[in-house]
Design a protein around this motif. Sequence first.
Motif, PDB file in Angstrom:
ATOM      1  N   LEU A  95      41.621  13.928  34.281  1.00 37.55           N
ATOM      2  CA  LEU A  95      41.542  14.108  35.734  1.00 37.55           C
ATOM      3  C   LEU A  95      42.946  14.052  36.324  1.00 37.55           C
ATOM      4  N   PHE A  96      43.370  15.189  36.855  1.00 35.27           N
ATOM      5  CA  PHE A  96      44.694  15.270  37.454  1.00 35.27           C
ATOM      6  C   PHE A  96      44.517  15.692  38.904  1.00 35.27           C
ATOM      7  N   ASP A  97      45.164  14.983  39.807  1.00 34.06           N
ATOM      8  CA  ASP A  97      45.074  15.345  41.217  1.00 34.06           C
ATOM      9  C   ASP A  97      46.355  14.860  41.889  1.00 34.06           C
ATOM     10  N   GLU A  98      47.158  15.807  42.354  1.00 30.01           N
ATOM     11  CA  GLU A  98      48.474  15.458  42.898  1.00 30.01           C
ATOM     12  C   GLU A  98      48.390  14.480  44.058  1.00 30.01           C
ATOM     13  N   ILE A  99      47.321  14.581  44.836  1.00 32.04           N
ATOM     14  CA  ILE A  99      47.240  13.764  46.043  1.00 32.04           C
ATOM     15  C   ILE A  99      46.612  12.406  45.756  1.00 32.04           C
ATOM     16  N   TYR A 100      45.473  12.420  45.052  1.00 33.62           N
ATOM     17  CA  TYR A 100      44.673  11.196  44.979  1.00 33.62           C
ATOM     18  C   TYR A 100      44.826  10.369  43.705  1.00 33.62           C
ATOM     19  N   ILE A 101      45.239  11.003  42.617  1.00 32.05           N
ATOM     20  CA  ILE A 101      45.260  10.284  41.344  1.00 32.05           C
ATOM     21  C   ILE A 101      46.698  10.062  40.908  1.00 32.05           C
ATOM     22  N   ARG A 102      47.052   8.813  40.687  1.00 31.52           N
ATOM     23  CA  ARG A 102      48.438   8.533  40.306  1.00 31.52           C
ATOM     24  C   ARG A 102      48.682   8.846  38.832  1.00 31.52           C
ATOM     25  N   GLN A 103      49.909   9.263  38.532  1.00 32.77           N
ATOM     26  CA  GLN A 103      50.288   9.548  37.151  1.00 32.77           C
ATOM     27  C   GLN A 103      51.091   8.372  36.618  1.00 32.77           C
ATOM     28  N   TYR A 104      50.547   7.719  35.604  1.00 35.90           N
ATOM     29  CA  TYR A 104      51.235   6.568  35.019  1.00 35.90           C
ATOM     30  C   TYR A 104      51.839   6.958  33.673  1.00 35.90           C
ATOM     31  N   PRO A 105      52.776   6.140  33.178  1.00 35.46           N
ATOM     32  CA  PRO A 105      53.347   6.420  31.851  1.00 35.46           C
ATOM     33  C   PRO A 105      52.295   6.264  30.748  1.00 35.46           C
ATOM     34  N   SER A 106      52.622   6.809  29.581  1.00 35.96           N
ATOM     35  CA  SER A 106      51.732   6.735  28.419  1.00 35.96           C
ATOM     36  C   SER A 106      51.634   5.295  27.913  1.00 35.96           C
ATOM     37  N   ALA A 107      50.754   5.098  26.944  1.00 32.65           N
ATOM     38  CA  ALA A 107      50.599   3.769  26.330  1.00 32.65           C
ATOM     39  C   ALA A 107      51.933   3.287  25.761  1.00 32.65           C
ATOM     40  N   MET A 108      52.635   4.185  25.061  1.00 31.16           N
ATOM     41  CA  MET A 108      53.910   3.785  24.455  1.00 31.16           C
ATOM     42  C   MET A 108      54.942   3.475  25.547  1.00 31.16           C
ATOM     43  N   GLY A 109      54.901   4.255  26.627  1.00 31.49           N
ATOM     44  CA  GLY A 109      55.813   4.020  27.748  1.00 31.49           C
ATOM     45  C   GLY A 109      55.577   2.645  28.372  1.00 31.49           C
ATOM     46  N   LEU A 110      54.311   2.275  28.497  1.00 30.11           N
ATOM     47  CA  LEU A 110      53.996   0.965  29.071  1.00 30.11           C
ATOM     48  C   LEU A 110      54.410  -0.158  28.125  1.00 30.11           C
ATOM     49  N   ALA A 111      54.219   0.066  26.831  1.00 31.81           N
ATOM     50  CA  ALA A 111      54.611  -0.961  25.855  1.00 31.81           C
ATOM     51  C   ALA A 111      56.119  -1.182  25.911  1.00 31.81           C
ATOM     52  N   ALA A 112      56.858  -0.116  26.240  1.00 26.43           N
ATOM     53  CA  ALA A 112      58.321  -0.225  26.317  1.00 26.43           C
ATOM     54  C   ALA A 112      58.769  -1.162  27.446  1.00 26.43           C
ATOM     55  N   THR A 113      57.892  -1.400  28.413  1.00 27.66           N
ATOM     56  CA  THR A 113      58.252  -2.315  29.506  1.00 27.66           C
ATOM     57  C   THR A 113      58.202  -3.766  29.031  1.00 27.66           C
ATOM     58  N   GLY A 114      57.501  -3.989  27.901  1.00 29.17           N
ATOM     59  CA  GLY A 114      57.396  -5.349  27.371  1.00 29.17           C
ATOM     60  C   GLY A 114      56.431  -6.236  28.145  1.00 29.17           C
ATOM     61  N   SER A 115      55.645  -5.645  29.060  1.00 23.27           N
ATOM     62  CA  SER A 115      54.762  -6.470  29.881  1.00 23.27           C
ATOM     63  C   SER A 115      53.293  -6.097  29.715  1.00 23.27           C
ATOM     64  N   THR A 116      52.527  -6.978  29.070  1.00 23.11           N
ATOM     65  CA  THR A 116      51.089  -6.714  28.941  1.00 23.11           C
ATOM     66  C   THR A 116      50.419  -6.872  30.300  1.00 23.11           C
ATOM     67  N   GLU A 117      51.020  -7.673  31.171  1.00 25.14           N
ATOM     68  CA  GLU A 117      50.492  -7.877  32.524  1.00 25.14           C
ATOM     69  C   GLU A 117      50.521  -6.545  33.283  1.00 25.14           C
ATOM     70  N   LEU A 118      51.651  -5.828  33.152  1.00 27.49           N
ATOM     71  CA  LEU A 118      51.790  -4.527  33.800  1.00 27.49           C
ATOM     72  C   LEU A 118      50.768  -3.543  33.209  1.00 27.49           C
ATOM     73  N   ALA A 119      50.597  -3.591  31.877  1.00 28.56           N
ATOM     74  CA  ALA A 119      49.643  -2.708  31.204  1.00 28.56           C
ATOM     75  C   ALA A 119      48.233  -2.947  31.759  1.00 28.56           C
ATOM     76  N   TYR A 120      47.897  -4.218  31.959  1.00 22.19           N
ATOM     77  CA  TYR A 120      46.591  -4.576  32.517  1.00 22.19           C
ATOM     78  C   TYR A 120      46.434  -3.985  33.927  1.00 22.19           C
ATOM     79  N   GLU A 121      47.457  -4.137  34.750  1.00 20.51           N
ATOM     80  CA  GLU A 121      47.396  -3.640  36.135  1.00 20.51           C
ATOM     81  C   GLU A 121      47.244  -2.117  36.178  1.00 20.51           C
ATOM     82  N   VAL A 122      47.993  -1.425  35.315  1.00 21.25           N
ATOM     83  CA  VAL A 122      47.922   0.041  35.280  1.00 21.25           C
ATOM     84  C   VAL A 122      46.534   0.491  34.815  1.00 21.25           C
TER      85      VAL A 122
END
Length: 360
Positions: free
Chosen positions: A94-121
Motif C-alpha cells: 500500500l503506497f499513498d503519497e498523502i496518507y501513508i508514510r514511507q519508513y526505512p526497511s527492516a535493515m535500515g531500522l536495525a542500523a539505528t540500533g534502536s528496537t524501541e524505534l522499530a516497535y514505534e515504526v
Amino acid sequence: MGNETTLDPVWDDLDRTLGQLFMMGFDGTSVTPQIRQLIQDHHLGSILLTAKNLKSAEETTKLVYELQKIAYDAGQPVPLAIGVDQENGGVNSLFDEIYIRQYPSAMGLAATGSTELAYEVAKATAQEVAACGINWIMGPCLDVLTNARNQPLGVRTTGDDPQEVSAYGVAFMKGYKEAGVATMGKHFPSYGNLEFLGSALDVPIITESLEQLSLSALIPFRNAISHGLDAMMVGGCAMSSAGLDVMHACLSEQVVDGLLRSDLKFDGVVVSECLEMEALSHNIGVGGGTVMAVNAGCDIVLLCRSFAFQQEAISGFKLGIENSMITKARVRQSLRRVLQMKSKCTSWEKALNPPGISYL
C-alpha cells in the motif's frame, strides 16, 4: 478458546469450514466476479492484497469494505482476514503519497540500533493499514541473512546476527499487535541461506542441517513464537541435509508438524507458500499440493491469483476429504486456529466500520 470447546453448529457445513482454510488473491483494483464468487459460493475466509490491488489509501479502504460487505451479506459467520505485505523499504503493497508514510526497511531500522524505534515504526505502519480495514500484516521477516548472495531478501531482513534479528523481529511483532492487527512470521524455516539453481522449475534449497538451523536460523522464529506470534508462513523451498529430503517445506510433515509444531511448540495459524509457484504446480499439481499442505499441518493454503488454480485447490481439498486422505479432525483443528486468530484481530463491528481516511 480451549481445545475442548465445541465449534458453533454453523461450522458443520463443510463448505463453510473449507473456505476458512484458504487465502486467495485476485488481479485488479476493484472486486472481480471471480473473487466475489469465491467469497459468496466458496465461503473464502482470507484474502491477500498486493500492490496490484491497491491504488491509494482511499481506494483501498473502499475495496476492503466492499470485500467484507460481500462476506457479511453472504452470511459468513466471521469477517475476512485481509492481509498485506507492508514491510517498508522496498516492499510495501500500500503506497499513498498523502496518507501513508514511507519508513526505512527492516535493515535500515536495525542500523539505528534502536528496537524501541522499530516497535514505534511497526505500530505506526500497522495503524495506517488498519485504518484502511486491513487486519493482518504478513510480517515480520524473521530470516537471518547468512548468505549475502541471497538477493530476494536483502534489506527485508534485519541482518546476519540471529540475536539481533530476533530482537527486532519481536519488536516489529509487538508493534503490529499493539495496533490490533494479526502477525505472520516468515519465511519458515528460513530463506536466509538459500542456494538457487537457476530455472523457475528448480526450487531454492536450504542446505543446512536441522542442527545448524537450530543454532542460528531458528532462533528468531522460536522467540517470536514464545512472544505470541499469530501465524507463520512456511516457505516452498527444498531442504536437503542429513535426515531430510524435502521437496517443498510447506508440504512436508517433517517441517510443519515435526519441526514447527512439535519442536518449536507453535500452535498458531500455519500458512503455506503460494501453491501456484511454478515448481510446485508443475511437479505436483495444485489439487494434490493442497492435500499435502493440509496433511503436513498447514491451516491456510495460499493461492495468489489464478482463478483456475484456486478452483482446482478447492476441488482437491474436497476430494481429499471424500477419499479420507484428510481427516475431519485435522480440518476442525485448523478451523479452530483460524477462528481464534480472527477473534483477536477482527469482528463484524470492526470490519464494517474501519477508521478510514479521516483517521489518516
